[in-house]
Write a protein that holds these residues in place. Structure first.
Motif, PDB file in Angstrom:
ATOM      1  N   VAL A  30       0.835  -1.207   0.000  1.00 36.32           N
ATOM      2  CA  VAL A  30       0.000   0.000   0.000  1.00 36.32           C
ATOM      3  C   VAL A  30       0.868   1.254   0.000  1.00 36.32           C
ATOM      4  N   TRP A  31       0.328   2.320  -0.592  1.00 33.04           N
ATOM      5  CA  TRP A  31       0.950   3.646  -0.543  1.00 33.04           C
ATOM      6  C   TRP A  31      -0.140   4.652  -0.851  1.00 33.04           C
ATOM      7  N   GLY A  32       0.206   5.914  -0.862  1.00 31.21           N
ATOM      8  CA  GLY A  32      -0.799   6.931  -1.144  1.00 31.21           C
ATOM      9  C   GLY A  32      -1.294   7.602   0.124  1.00 31.21           C
ATOM     10  N   ILE A  33      -2.601   7.867   0.202  1.00 35.18           N
ATOM     11  CA  ILE A  33      -3.176   8.612   1.328  1.00 35.18           C
ATOM     12  C   ILE A  33      -4.383   7.850   1.870  1.00 35.18           C
ATOM     13  N   TRP A  34      -4.433   7.714   3.192  1.00 36.74           N
ATOM     14  CA  TRP A  34      -5.616   7.179   3.859  1.00 36.74           C
ATOM     15  C   TRP A  34      -6.388   8.360   4.447  1.00 36.74           C
ATOM     16  N   GLU A  35      -7.633   8.517   4.002  1.00 41.29           N
ATOM     17  CA  GLU A  35      -8.458   9.645   4.416  1.00 41.29           C
ATOM     18  C   GLU A  35      -9.466   9.214   5.484  1.00 41.29           C
ATOM     19  N   ARG A  36      -9.881  10.186   6.286  1.00 34.32           N
ATOM     20  CA  ARG A  36     -10.833   9.904   7.340  1.00 34.32           C
ATOM     21  C   ARG A  36     -12.169   9.403   6.787  1.00 34.32           C
ATOM     22  N   GLU A  37     -12.603   9.941   5.649  1.00 34.56           N
ATOM     23  CA  GLU A  37     -13.917   9.575   5.133  1.00 34.56           C
ATOM     24  C   GLU A  37     -13.985   8.123   4.667  1.00 34.56           C
ATOM     25  N   HIS A  38     -12.834   7.485   4.473  1.00 37.69           N
ATOM     26  CA  HIS A  38     -12.807   6.073   4.085  1.00 37.69           C
ATOM     27  C   HIS A  38     -12.472   5.170   5.265  1.00 37.69           C
ATOM     28  N   SER A  39     -12.469   5.731   6.451  1.00 34.83           N
ATOM     29  CA  SER A  39     -12.125   4.998   7.675  1.00 34.83           C
ATOM     30  C   SER A  39     -13.383   4.308   8.214  1.00 34.83           C
ATOM     31  N   PRO A  40     -13.258   3.172   8.924  1.00 38.45           N
ATOM     32  CA  PRO A  40     -12.002   2.544   9.340  1.00 38.45           C
ATOM     33  C   PRO A  40     -11.349   1.728   8.225  1.00 38.45           C
ATOM     34  N   TYR A  41     -10.035   1.616   8.293  1.00 42.52           N
ATOM     35  CA  TYR A  41      -9.273   0.760   7.401  1.00 42.52           C
ATOM     36  C   TYR A  41      -9.065  -0.565   8.124  1.00 42.52           C
ATOM     37  N   ILE A  42      -9.571  -1.644   7.522  1.00 41.67           N
ATOM     38  CA  ILE A  42      -9.550  -2.950   8.163  1.00 41.67           C
ATOM     39  C   ILE A  42      -8.460  -3.801   7.531  1.00 41.67           C
ATOM     40  N   LEU A  43      -7.479  -4.208   8.347  1.00 45.63           N
ATOM     41  CA  LEU A  43      -6.368  -5.017   7.863  1.00 45.63           C
ATOM     42  C   LEU A  43      -6.831  -6.467   7.752  1.00 45.63           C
ATOM     43  N   LEU A  44      -6.838  -6.985   6.497  1.00 41.10           N
ATOM     44  CA  LEU A  44      -7.167  -8.386   6.266  1.00 41.10           C
ATOM     45  C   LEU A  44      -5.923  -9.267   6.273  1.00 41.10           C
ATOM     46  N   ASP A  45      -4.759  -8.645   6.263  1.00 40.55           N
ATOM     47  CA  ASP A  45      -3.468  -9.339   6.314  1.00 40.55           C
ATOM     48  C   ASP A  45      -2.419  -8.269   6.623  1.00 40.55           C
ATOM     49  N   ASP A  46      -1.155  -8.657   6.702  1.00 40.63           N
ATOM     50  CA  ASP A  46      -0.092  -7.664   6.839  1.00 40.63           C
ATOM     51  C   ASP A  46      -0.145  -6.700   5.664  1.00 40.63           C
ATOM     52  N   ILE A  47       0.185  -5.441   5.929  1.00 42.14           N
ATOM     53  CA  ILE A  47       0.391  -4.505   4.828  1.00 42.14           C
ATOM     54  C   ILE A  47       1.849  -4.081   4.821  1.00 42.14           C
ATOM     55  N   HIS A  48       2.360  -3.785   3.636  1.00 42.32           N
ATOM     56  CA  HIS A  48       3.748  -3.366   3.446  1.00 42.32           C
ATOM     57  C   HIS A  48       3.761  -2.083   2.627  1.00 42.32           C
ATOM     58  N   ILE A  49       4.440  -1.058   3.154  1.00 38.83           N
ATOM     59  CA  ILE A  49       4.743   0.123   2.361  1.00 38.83           C
ATOM     60  C   ILE A  49       6.040  -0.195   1.631  1.00 38.83           C
ATOM     61  N   PRO A  50       6.017  -0.306   0.314  1.00 43.70           N
ATOM     62  CA  PRO A  50       7.193  -0.803  -0.411  1.00 43.70           C
ATOM     63  C   PRO A  50       8.303   0.238  -0.494  1.00 43.70           C
ATOM     64  N   PRO A  51       9.508  -0.182  -0.857  1.00 39.79           N
ATOM     65  CA  PRO A  51      10.645   0.749  -0.969  1.00 39.79           C
ATOM     66  C   PRO A  51      10.319   1.934  -1.868  1.00 39.79           C
ATOM     67  N   ASP A  52      10.833   3.096  -1.471  1.00 39.75           N
ATOM     68  CA  ASP A  52      10.697   4.345  -2.229  1.00 39.75           C
ATOM     69  C   ASP A  52       9.249   4.795  -2.384  1.00 39.75           C
ATOM     70  N   SER A  53       8.384   4.340  -1.476  1.00 38.63           N
ATOM     71  CA  SER A  53       6.980   4.751  -1.489  1.00 38.63           C
ATOM     72  C   SER A  53       6.628   5.372  -0.144  1.00 38.63           C
ATOM     73  N   THR A  54       5.528   6.136  -0.136  1.00 38.74           N
ATOM     74  CA  THR A  54       5.089   6.816   1.082  1.00 38.74           C
ATOM     75  C   THR A  54       3.605   6.564   1.299  1.00 38.74           C
ATOM     76  N   LEU A  55       3.263   6.254   2.529  1.00 36.70           N
ATOM     77  CA  LEU A  55       1.868   6.214   2.939  1.00 36.70           C
ATOM     78  C   LEU A  55       1.639   7.360   3.916  1.00 36.70           C
ATOM     79  N   ARG A  56       0.629   8.177   3.587  1.00 41.60           N
ATOM     80  CA  ARG A  56       0.242   9.269   4.481  1.00 41.60           C
ATOM     81  C   ARG A  56      -1.118   8.923   5.088  1.00 41.60           C
ATOM     82  N   ILE A  57      -1.203   9.050   6.408  1.00 40.75           N
ATOM     83  CA  ILE A  57      -2.449   8.765   7.105  1.00 40.75           C
ATOM     84  C   ILE A  57      -2.925  10.059   7.753  1.00 40.75           C
ATOM     85  N   MET A  58      -4.151  10.438   7.458  1.00 38.30           N
ATOM     86  CA  MET A  58      -4.687  11.729   7.868  1.00 38.30           C
ATOM     87  C   MET A  58      -5.335  11.643   9.250  1.00 38.30           C
ATOM     88  N   PRO A  59      -5.530  12.785   9.911  1.00 36.61           N
ATOM     89  CA  PRO A  59      -6.150  12.800  11.230  1.00 36.61           C
ATOM     90  C   PRO A  59      -7.532  12.137  11.213  1.00 36.61           C
TER      91      PRO A  59
END
Length: 545
Positions: A30-59
């Motif tokens: 996963v990468w990109g942006i997690w927004e509040r309006e799409h919350s909750p984010y439910i982990l169905l397995d491990d998630i990995h932010i891959p090399p040279d990528s960024t995940l931003r999680i909003m308030p």
């Protein structure tokens, strides 16, 4: 209902328009942006932010692990997740007994940051001690240096590092609450081959089956500063802080109410050369020895600490030394500690290969009763040097501030040369409350300087001898106020106390008096203001009920 693929990985958004409810199911890369309006984010397995990528999680985002899954920040990957004071980010688990595997920084990119998170029910694997997945209940740092601030890490567990685990990592751990975590070693924080900054945190009520209820440190050089380390409890050593084979700085902390077998406040071993300065160490309980500080085979500099009201069942209510330790004690208060032998200081016998390992303890400019100190036969020697005083320190309150009549005022030393070791020991530049040292004619003994901060209105030209004193500060029952005025001053005098809303809560009828808060004004900061004609003096005080 509609499903939208957000990335090339298994990330789906499910939206129920009718009841304004949405949730996102995530797994894999996963990468990109997690927004509040799409919350909750439910982990169905491990998630990995891959090399040279960024995940931003909003308030306001909530993350729920549906199983024992983790957020992995992989090599050269970045996680930037900044909540706010009123809108935090939550990481929890659907099944609290199973929990999740926390946030795991694995050689991640510089600049990763977590702010205003609540991480709860992290459960590192408890199957094998050597497996890295057994470390770090809430946060695991492996060759990574994240910035962790204003987070609440609670009810997490691991084999090592119930709250945070550091391995070859140098994170900044700032203004967090790390509470009620459990582990084998390092209930709150585990530090191994790392040099983190641990500052302004509350580290409280953590548990360890072995050592380091609050903090466990091995082969590292952390700075542990301005924390409240309270009520932590391992089974063996180091209720508040355990340290082995390290060179660390422990300063400006309040270490109270911790318990352990040895060293309920601080335990040092294996050539740990610590600087222990400006700490208030009180109310700790040891079931064996050295309740305030226990030192084995280590050479700390212990300067300007207040060590009071600790208790050990056997020896060394205040401090216990053994195993060829060569500590230096300067400008410390040791008072009203309790043990079966050696209420204040005790040298305990130990040997190596049948030969006695003797201690050599240097004590100067300390407030301590020598008759309350003791030693086993052949355990070593206490070298009593200049400036020690054998009088009660005369505290002003239960927070151990000095009263105006205290013999500890101006009785310390700014620097002291030790010819035996060719060391020059210097007092800290500020006290526990960041008041400059000295405020009087000389450094005070203990963690606190006596005189309060004097604040002058920069726009007014005032007599240099006019001073406004308010003490103790902080206070918890009564505040004494004194305004000293030059004899040449003829203007009328008025002294008021205001809250931060600008409301007057008290008025003195003269230039000196006492405020005993009534009608439940509430804990917090108050302003003491003195007016002499058109001149104004203000000082801040803290009421801590």
């Amino acid at each position: 209902m509609r499903k939208i693929a957000l990335t090339a990985v298994s990330l789906f958004l499910v939206v129920f328009v009718g009841d304004s409810f949405s949730q996102s199911f995530v797994e894999g890369r996963v990468w990109g942006i997690w927004e509040r309006e799409h919350s909750p984010y439910i982990l169905l397995d491990d998630i990995h932010i891959p090399p040279d990528s960024t995940l931003r999680i909003m308030p306001g985002v909530e993350i729920i692990a549906a199983g024992h899954f983790a957020i992995y920040v992989d090599s050269a990957a970045s996680l930037k997740a900044l909540g706010t004071e009123t809108d935090s980010i939550i990481f929890t688990a659907s099944y609290t007994s199973l929990g999740h595997l926390g946030i795991r920084f694995m050689k991640s990119a510089p600049g990763c940051s977590l702010a205003y998170w609540r991480i709860e029910y992290g459960r590192a694997n408890l199957t094998t001690y050597l497996d890295l997945s057994s470390k770090g209940g809430a946060i695991f740092c492996y060759f990574a240096d994240p910035f962790i601030t204003n987070c609440n890490l609670t009810n997490n567990s691991a084999m090592d590092g119930g709250g945070i685990y550091c391995y070859f990592s140098n994170p900044v751990i700032l203004r967090n609450e790390i509470t009620n975590n459990e582990t084998y070693d390092g209930g709150g924080i585990f530090i191994f081959w790392s040099n983190p900054v641990v500052k302004d945190n509350i580290i409280a009520n953590n548990r360890a089956s072995y050592n380091g209820g609050g903090i466990y440190c091995n082969s590292s050089s952390p700075v542990i500063e301005n924390n409240r380390i309270i009520g932590n409890a391992p089974f063996y050593y180091g209720g508040g802080i355990f340290c082995a084979n390290s060179s660390l700085t422990i300063k400006n902390n309040i270490i109270k109410g911790n318990s352990s077998c040895l060293g309920a406040g601080i335990f040092l071993t294996q050539n740990s050369n610590a600087t222990i300065a400006n700490n208030l160490i009180y109310g700790n309980v040891s079931y064996c020895r050295g309740s305030g500080i226990t030192c084995e085979r280590s050479n700390p500099i212990v300067i300007n600490n207040t060590i009071c009201d600790n208790s050990a069942e056997i020896v060394g209510g205040g401090i216990c030394f053994s195993g060829r330790s060569k500590p230096v004690l300067v400008n410390n208060i040791l008072y009203n500690n309790r043990a079966s032998s050696g209420n204040e200081i005790y040298l305990s016998y130990s040997e190596s290969e049948g030969i006695a390992s003797q201690c050599s303890l240097f004590v100067a400019y300390c407030a301590v009763d020598p008759t309350e100190c003791g030693a086993d036969n052949n355990a070593g020697i206490i070298l009593w040097r200049n400036g020690n005083i054998n009088m009660p320190p005369m505290f002003a309150d239960s927070l151990y501030h000095l009263s105006p009549a205290s013999p500890c005022i101006d009785a310390g030393v700014d620097s002291f040369f030790i010819p035996e070791t060719e060391q020059t020991i210097s007092a800290p530049e500020t006290d526990l409350e960041q008041n400059p040292r000295p405020l009087g004619s000389a450094v005070d003994i203990g963690a606190f300087e006596f005189a309060p901060t004097f604040i002058q209105n920069a726009k007014q030209e005032v007599e240099p001898k006019t001073r406004l004193y308010a003490y103790p500060n902080p206070f918890n029952s009564s505040l004494k106020i004194t305004l000293t005025i030059p004899e040449t001053e003829q203007e009328p005098v008025a002294v008021y106390i205001f809250n931060l809303k600008g409301e007057k809560v008290f008025e003195l009828s003269s230039s000196s008096g006492e405020w005993q808060p009534e009608n439940n004004p509430g804990s917090g900061v108050y302003l003491v203001q003195a007016k002499i004609g058109n001149k104004r003096f203000v000082t801040k005080v803290v009421y801590a009920k």
